[in-house]
Each structure stands twice: as structure tokens, then as C-alpha cells.
Design an enzyme around this catalytic site. Structure first.
Site, PDB file in Angstrom:
ATOM      1  N   LYS A  65       0.816  -1.224   0.000  1.00 61.24           N
ATOM      2  CA  LYS A  65       0.000   0.000   0.000  1.00 61.24           C
ATOM      3  C   LYS A  65       0.852   1.278   0.000  1.00 61.24           C
ATOM      4  O   LYS A  65       0.441   2.296  -0.539  1.00 61.24           O
ATOM      5  CB  LYS A  65      -0.966   0.002   1.192  1.00 61.24           C
ATOM      6  CG  LYS A  65      -2.045  -1.074   1.070  1.00 61.24           C
ATOM      7  CD  LYS A  65      -3.059  -0.989   2.183  1.00 61.24           C
ATOM      8  CE  LYS A  65      -3.980  -2.203   2.128  1.00 61.24           C
ATOM      9  NZ  LYS A  65      -5.044  -2.167   3.123  1.00 61.24           N
ATOM     10  N   ASP A 101      -9.871   2.386   2.451  1.00 66.64           N
ATOM     11  CA  ASP A 101      -9.945   1.646   3.729  1.00 66.64           C
ATOM     12  C   ASP A 101     -10.489   2.546   4.832  1.00 66.64           C
ATOM     13  O   ASP A 101     -11.328   2.139   5.632  1.00 66.64           O
ATOM     14  CB  ASP A 101      -8.540   1.183   4.173  1.00 66.64           C
ATOM     15  CG  ASP A 101      -8.043  -0.015   3.382  1.00 66.64           C
ATOM     16  OD1 ASP A 101      -8.879  -0.815   2.920  1.00 66.64           O
ATOM     17  OD2 ASP A 101      -6.814  -0.144   3.228  1.00 66.64           O
ATOM     18  N   GLY A 124      -0.287  -0.571  13.289  1.00 62.95           N
ATOM     19  CA  GLY A 124       0.271  -0.897  11.970  1.00 62.95           C
ATOM     20  C   GLY A 124      -0.319  -0.039  10.862  1.00 62.95           C
ATOM     21  O   GLY A 124      -0.837   1.056  11.101  1.00 62.95           O
TER      22      GLY A 124
END
Ligand code: NDP
Length: 266
Positions: A65, A101, A124
Site C-alpha cells: 500500500k 480503507d 500498523g
């Protein structure tokens, strides 16, 4: 017009539900496109691979990503701010990058009302984009992580951060497992003693892991808390990506029932 081809790039990628979700929506809307998966081992080859395969758009999953962010020619404001992209669309030969997301996650938690304080277990990549959008929306986000390393960036961004050793138990409206603990093991995301202290004060608990009841959600249920897994987050990020793929031609409410069928399959 030639059939448009979309894909998900990741490593691993075989487990991804995205091809099923997007193909169900393309079929249901009679949109002439198909969506496949591609095991991308070397993230540095993302752009070259995209054009070699003649793709119109991609989703990106772990661990690419951040590389995807750097591969884009054009970025929307939110993607620019967080440095992580999970959706790329080709427009006039340029790669345009978005993060779906975070808005997907925001929508997934919107059913929980009267929430102000949120505790993230984990720090994370997923926590990175979601903590940012939550703060933009007025939530107070605190992060509790197993180790110190990943917390530095959050502290620099002004978030309150703790490790298990430094944590001071306090009340949070929402507690969210943002770690991979429980994904392929039976681990809790934080020591049970800490969780036992904070769970009684929570209004609800969420796990971003989907498709199973994690030890964290089991523990939350034992405290009689409303819970939610990561399925809606996955569904909503997919719907928002689909809107970009099809240039906003369909509404969220047209796409949702079609994509949702993917969750009827195991
Ligand atoms: P990262 O690898 O970037 O981060 C992992 C985090 O989990 C770190 O904070 C790490 O702590 C912590 N961690 C890992 N194992 C343990 C453990 N046993 N106990 C405590 N902490 C642990 O992962 P991502 O942010 O990319 O993904 C996190 C989760 O989100 C995954 O389970 C993934 O499946 C899920 N996800 C769900 C999505 C959805 O649509 N529902 C979308 C994207 C992700 P440390 O820093 O100490 O290593």
C-alpha cells in the site's frame, strides 16, 4: 469500448474476497468489466505490471500500500496526507490513487452512536489511515501497541500512545482490535489483565479481522458488549473503490446489495 480489467495486487493475494465482490457488482450492473487477482512479489514493479497487463484499476493489499502511494501520478488529498493507497485508477495514462480503507472503516463504525473516545489496539498500516480519518471526524484516538517502534510516528502526529508497560487504564467508548492477533492464531491483541480492566467501560468493541470470531471478540462478548467484525469495513472499502473504478456512475446503494452477496460464500 474494450472490456475493462481490474485486479487486486498483493502478496499473498489468494485469500482476497475482492475479485468476488467486484465481479458480482459488475455482473449485477451489467458493466462490461472483470476483476482478477495478481500476486505481486516486487512492489517496485507495480506501475510497470499495471500497464503491461492493460489494467483500468487495481486494489492493493499487504504489503504494497505504501509503494502504491509512491507509484501514483495523482493523489487525492486524504491519500496525500496518510501516504497509503489501496485503490488506483488509470485516467488518460496517469495513475490516480485513493485510500478507501479509511472511509470504509468510518462508515462501518458509524452505527455506534455517542462515541467520542476510541482505543486502538495496534499501530500498523491499517491503524495509520483509520486513526487519521477518525481524528478528522472529531474522535479522540489513543493507541496501545505491543512494542514501541511503530508508535513514534503517531506520537509525532500528536496521538496519545502507550505500550503494554506504560498503559494507564482509563475509560474508552470504543475499543478496536487493529492488530493481526487472532487472525491465524488464538492470541489476544493485549494482555488479558489490561483488557479485563478496560472492557467493562466500553460501549462497544470492534475487530478489523473478518470471517471469524476472534479471541478479542469472544472476550468482549463475555463482558456483554455489542461487537462487530471487519466484514463491513471490507465491504464498504470495496464499494467506495468500485465508485472510483466506474467513475461514480453508480450509487453506494446500487452497489451494496450486489457486493454484499460475496459474504454469503465461505
Ligand atoms: P501491520 O502488519 O501493519 O500491523 C500489525 C499490528 O499488529 C502491529 O501493531 C503489531 O504490533 C500488532 N500485532 C501483531 N501480532 C500481535 C500480537 N500477537 N499481539 C499484539 N499485537 C500484535 O498489519 P495491518 O495494519 O496491515 O493489518 C492489521 C489487521 O487488519 C490484520 O488482521 C488485517 O487482516 C486487518 N485488516 C482488515 C481490513 C478489513 O477490510 N476488514 C483491511 C485491512 C486490514 P508490533 O508493532 O508490536 O509488531
Amino acid at each position: 469500448m474494450a472490456k475493462e480489467i481490474f485486479a487486486i495486487f498483493g502478496n499473498p493475494v489468494s485469500h482476497s474476497k475482492s475479485p468476488l465482490m467486484h465481479n458480482l457488482a459488475f455482473k449485477g450492473l451489467k458493466y462490461d468489466a472483470c476483476y482478477t487477482r495478481y500476486l505481486l512479489e516486487d512492489g517496485n514493479r507495480l506501475k510497470e505490471t499495471f500497464f503491461r497487463l492493460g489494467l483500468k484499476g487495481i486494489n492493493i493489499t499487504v504489503p504494497h500500500k505504501e509503494v502504491a502511494f509512491h507509484a501514483c501520478d495523482v493523489l487525492d488529498d486524504f491519500a496525500k496526507k496518510i501516504g497509503v493507497v489501496n485503490t488506483v485508477v488509470e485516467r488518460e495514462g496517469k495513475l490516480c490513487g485513493y485510500n478507501t480503507d479509511a472511509p470504509g472503516f468510518l462508515k462501518a463504525i458509524s452505527e455506534f452512536k455517542d462515541v467520542k473516545t476510541v482505543l486502538f489496539l495496534g499501530a500498523g498500516g491499517t491503524a495509520q489511515s483509520t486513526s487519521c480519518i477518525l481524528r478528522d471526524e472529531g474522535y479522540e484516538v489513543t493507541l496501545l501497541n505491543r512494542s514501541q517502534g511503530r508508535l513514534a510516528k503517531y506520537r509525532a502526529d500528536g496521538f496519545q500512545t502507550y505500550t503494554f508497560e506504560t498503559f494507564e487504564p482509563q475509560a474508552f467508548d470504543l475499543i478496536i482490535n487493529m492488530t493481526s492477533a487472532g487472525l491465524e492464531d488464538e492470541n489476544l491483541p493485549a494482555p488479558k489483565e489490561i483488557l479485563q480492566h478496560i472492557l467493562p467501560h466500553a460501549k462497544a468493541c470492534i475487530d478489523v479481522i473478518y470471517g471469524k470470531e476472534t479471541p478479542f471478540l469472544k472476550l468482549a462478548k463475555s463482558h456483554k458488549k455489542p461487537t462487530k467484525d471487519g466484514s463491513d469495513m471490507l465491504l464498504y472499502q470495496g464499494i467506495i473503490a468500485f465508485e472510483y473504478f466506474t467513475n461514480q456512475r453508480y450509487s453506494f446503494h446500487e452497489i451494496k446489495p450486489l457486493m454484499q452477496k460475496a459474504f454469503d460464500f465461505n
